[in-house]
Design an enzyme around this catalytic site. Structure first.
Site, PDB file in Angstrom:
ATOM      1  CB  CYS A  29       2.677 -78.860  70.423  1.00 48.84           C
ATOM      2  SG  CYS A  29       4.407 -78.960  70.915  1.00 48.84           S
ATOM      3  CB  CYS A  93     -22.255 -59.096  38.026  1.00 53.24           C
ATOM      4  SG  CYS A  93     -22.863 -60.791  38.113  1.00 53.24           S
ATOM      5  CB  CYS A  96     -18.975 -63.416  37.965  1.00 52.93           C
ATOM      6  SG  CYS A  96     -20.215 -63.251  36.667  1.00 52.93           S
ATOM      7  CG  ASP A 509       8.699 -42.648  66.959  1.00 55.05           C
ATOM      8  OD1 ASP A 509       8.962 -42.576  68.172  1.00 55.05           O
ATOM      9  OD2 ASP A 509       9.559 -42.800  66.074  1.00 55.05           O
ATOM     10  CG  ASP A 705      11.042 -44.290  62.105  1.00 48.15           C
ATOM     11  OD1 ASP A 705      10.656 -44.222  63.285  1.00 48.15           O
ATOM     12  OD2 ASP A 705      12.173 -43.942  61.723  1.00 48.15           O
ATOM     13  CG  ASP A 709       7.802 -46.375  66.299  1.00 48.34           C
ATOM     14  OD1 ASP A 709       7.669 -45.994  67.468  1.00 48.34           O
ATOM     15  OD2 ASP A 709       8.535 -45.813  65.473  1.00 48.34           O
TER      16      ASP A 709
END
Length: 833
Positions: A29, A93, A96, A509, A705, A709
């Site tokens: 693994c 700024c 920071c 699509d 959608d 897709d």
């Protein structure tokens, strides 16, 4: 890979990320995960230890942590991580924000600290087994900033922060302006010639001291913590410049022999602090307006809900709602959370989350979205989502994530800011030494040497502006994403903003994206009564589960027809049905079924061919053995799809359709839309290949959608997912459209382009300003003009630089995408393919 390649690859190592990984069972693994991580673009080395469950990844700067998490997940394991958003006060700024990221990055177990300077918060991905939120908050506090609880971040708290700025600014103006005016009077008029110099300087000293140590105390605190964190920031420059000016002036007053000059700089130190405080105040006000869109979204949800418990109505805090509970909403009330209507009906204004002004009708079975406004009816609904899972919470979270994710331009600016302050300090010191040791004598400067050189030293320190560089990108992204949220457009990362400006192709699509996504009856061709034919056919299809049967049933329902139950119903897969309706024997289907039943379709075949050429399905209808007509069924094109395609072309991009539908149907729909390039009959992996092929032409956006897709959305340079689609598609998108209007996708691209334009304008201004201002302050123009820059003017220029960047970004809050402007002005009808 050759030894030379390994050497080159290793020489580019910039960062190291350690992650705790769960799910590994053996050495195989670990080996598998190591290979998977090493193959990730940007990774130089990967080492996975199965014993400690730690993966060490050495990679190039810019590799996103989410990419590592995704790669680990793809390998079948998961990274142990949680996320917390901590509001932080005290950041002024870019230095920071970098200080916080640096400090948190040193903590074991912190994976990804991302500071949003514009929104004043930090989002931290961390290993909860190795570091706690309390430790993270303590590290922020030790760095000199104030971590807040999210519930403490209110409008009132923000106003208190602004009041503190105003208080310091008032003191600075009260004492700083008189200091400056009196100094000018003493220097340029004869009015005070009778007053001894020591008394004149004493007046300036008394006036300048409250400005230096009361109004300017925040700069000293910031500089102290920066020094403690072994870094520098804007406060360092301000403290150095004003302290040198102030204490040199004190020496002139009280130990004049110690300094070779008789001029004091009290007016410079006082006005530098005053002008910078004024700039920061204006900047804070503008930032507040820039972030108003997202703050407005967060405040939309009502605080309580009317919940029905054991038949009684009880007012309950929204935070206490649970899935499955019932609540009631009356006219004029906001819907407390996401739910499904179980009783009643009403119209709901969903414009605050979709951007669409037209109310949506809601009845039993329909979903409602929390924070939307109920208009004119009363209904009961069942809670389906609460807390972080509601639509509103997801919108806010997506926008906040977009504001913290950094694109290439932001990372470039961050690298510049990291070395900016030390570079400015070095330039100021070199300029001081140059004019002190050589320049003053060589160019014949008449002003005293030390006074002249010190003026240049202070001017360089105060005119340099890292803040503008640091704010250029996050402020524009914050304004752009906030404006997008108003229109139901969620832009999930800054990189999408940058890529939008170079798009060459927008791929769509078909089903559910350009079209409605369901079949409907679009035409009825018959020589007899059209309504009678629809009633007979819809009744005959009563036992059918085919989508076309649903389309026929909807058509009959719209016409207000009552249907009869069919008798002797028979279904032939792939051909059609046969049934008896009343006294009529119905045969409904394709040519094959008509041939099987010995029915001559005659001239109706020509009509069927014409319908099919338009991408419609021709359903042949025979009554009692004789042809009665043709019913055309098709997936309707969405109302604004044509408008979207025309706008895409007008923006100089090529629209392309990629669909799993057959080529002939796809080309018919594309022709109606004005799309000339069609890739039909492709599976999800085919869509990915199509996207990669299109990318040879340039950057590609993919709009889709569905689950099919998702791979293409992830492969495209910009994935645009319709929120009405599947969760998988939405998660794969760089841009999410809350509704399903195609004009929103185009508006998203237009907004991203405009935002990117603002980012470029801000960065250009910030770089050019510093490239010009610092050499001028260092005295580069003195040999040609005899003029050196006053530190006071330098401070004013620096403050103005910040304010210009902020206000330029704030202009995005007024931006309306061109396609939306056209819709508002009623231009929809002018669009045609």
């Amino acid at each position: 890979m050759t030894l030379a390649d390994e050497s080159i690859r290793s020489s580019r190592i910039l960062k190291e990320t350690r992650v705790r990984v769960r799910g590994m069972e053996c050495a195989a693994c670990a080996s598998s995960l190591t290979r998977s991580l090493f193959d990730l673009e940007g990774v130089e080395e990967a080492d996975v230890n199965i014993g400690t469950e730690i993966a060490i990844i050495r990679h190039q700067d810019g590799l996103d942590f989410d990419a590592i998490v995704s790669r680990v997940a793809d390998a079948g394991f998961h990274v142990v991580s949680e996320e917390v958003l901590i509001p932080v006060r005290g950041m002024e700024c870019a230095s920071c924000s970098m200080a916080i990221e640096t400090v948190l990055g040193r903590l074991d177990g912190v994976y990804k600290p991302q500071v949003n300077l514009a929104m004043e918060d930090v989002r931290v991905r961390y290993d909860p087994e190795n570091v706690s939120v309390a430790t993270i908050r303590r590290a922020i506090k030790d760095a000199g900033f104030i971590p807040l609880d999210p519930e403490d971040v209110t409008v009132e708290e923000a106003e208190r922060g602004l009041e503190e700025r105003v208080k310091a600014l008032k003191v600075a103006l009260l004492f700083g302006v008189p200091t400056f005016l009196l100094s000018m009077v003493f220097m340029w008029t004869d009015w005070a010639t009778g007053i001894p110099l020591i008394y004149r300087n004493m007046v300036l000293f008394v006036l300048a001291t409250p400005v230096q140590f009361y109004a300017g105390r925040g700069f000293y605190v910031g500089a102290y913590f920066a020094m403690r964190n072994r870094t520098t920031n804007m406060d360092t420059l301000v403290v150095l410049s004003t302290s040198v000016a102030y204490f040199a002036s004190v020496l002139v007053m009280f130990v004049p022999d110690a300094v070779a000059m008789d001029h004091v700089f009290f007016e410079s130190s006082a006005m530098i602090i005053t002008l910078i405080l004024l700039g920061r105040y204006l900047e804070a006000r503008a930032k507040s307006r820039t972030s108003s869109a997202i703050r407005g979204l967060m405040e939309l949800q009502p605080p309580t809900a009317n919940v029905i418990i054991e038949g009684y109505e009880t007012n309950v805090p929204v935070d206490e709602l649970r899935v499955g509970e019932m609540f009631i909403v009356r006219p004029g009330e906001q819907i407390p959370t996401d739910g499904d209507v179980i009783e009643g009906q009403s119209s709901v204004d969903e414009s605050m989350v979709t951007g669409e002004p037209i109310p949506v009708e809601k009845a039993q079975g329909d979903s409602v979205v929390g924070a939307t406004l109920n208009l004119n009816g009363t209904f009961k609904a069942k809670v389906t989502r609460v807390g972080r899972e509601t639509t509103l919470s997801k919108i806010v979270r997506l926008v906040q994530e977009a504001q913290t994710n950094k694109g290439d331009m932001q990372r470039l600016a961050d690298r510049v800011v990291a070395v900016f302050t030390p570079m400015v300090l070095a330039i100021a010191m070199v300029a001081f030494l140059f004019w002190s040791l050589w320049g003053h004598r060589y160019f014949g400067v008449e002003e005293p040497l030390f006074s002249f050189s010190l003026t240049i030293f202070i001017a360089v320190l105060v005119i340099a502006c890292p803040c503008a560089l640091g704010l250029a990108t996050p402020l524009a992204i914050m304004a752009g994403t906030g404006q997008g949220a108003k229109y139901g457009i969620l832009i999930r990362n800054g990189a999408a903003m940058e890529k939008a400006s170079s798009l060459a192709v927008v791929a769509f699509d078909k089903t559910g994206t350009l079209t409605v996504g369901r079949p409907d009856v679009v035409a009825v061709d018959t020589e007899g009564d059209e309504d009678r034919l629809i009633r007979l056919v819809a009744s005959a299809e009563g036992f059918s589960e085919h989508p076309y049967a649903d389309a026929l049933a909807r058509s009959a329902e719209v016409r207000g027809m009552e249907l009869n139950e069919p008798q002797d119903f028979t279904y032939w897969p792939g051909k059609g049905i046969m049934a008896t309706v009343g006294e009529s024997r119905m045969v409904v289907g394709n040519r094959a079924l008509m041939d099987d039943q010995g029915i001559d379709i005659g001239d109706w075949d020509d009509i069927a061919v014409q319908r099919e050429a338009r991408g419609e399905t021709a359903v042949l209808v025979a009554v009692d053995g004789k042809m009665e007509g043709v019913i055309a069924i098709a997936d309707r094109i969405k109302a604004n799809s044509v408008m979207a395609i025309v706008e895409i072309k007008g923006m100089g991009m090529e629209p392309v359709m990629i669909t799993g539908d057959n080529q002939r149907t796809a080309e018919a729909v594309a022709s109606a839309l004005g799309i000339s390039r069609v890739i039909g009959g492709v599976l999800p992996e085919g869509k990915v290949e199509a996207i990669r092929e299109l990318q040879t032409q340039g950057s590609v956006a993919m709009v889709g959608d569905g689950i099919n897709d998702a791979p293409a959305l992830a492969t495209a340079d910009i994935g645009i997912a319709l929120g009405s689609g599947t969760d998988v598609a939405v998660e794969s998108g760089d841009m999410v459209i809350i509704g399903d209007d195609m004009t929103d996708a185009v508006a998203g691209i237009q907004l991203a382009r405009k935002t990117n334009s603002k980012i470029r304008q801000n960065l250009f201004w910030a770089f050019i300003y510093n490239m010009v201002a610092i050499p001028v302050a260092a005295g580069m123009i003195y040999p040609f003009t005899g003029i050196i820059l006053s530190p006071v003017i330098g401070a004013g220029a620096m403050a103005l630089s910040d304010v210009c960047v902020v206000f330029n970004a704030a202009l995005l809050t007024r931006f309306v995408p061109a396609i939306k402007r056209c819709l508002i002005e009623g231009g929809r009808d002018t669009y045609a393919p």
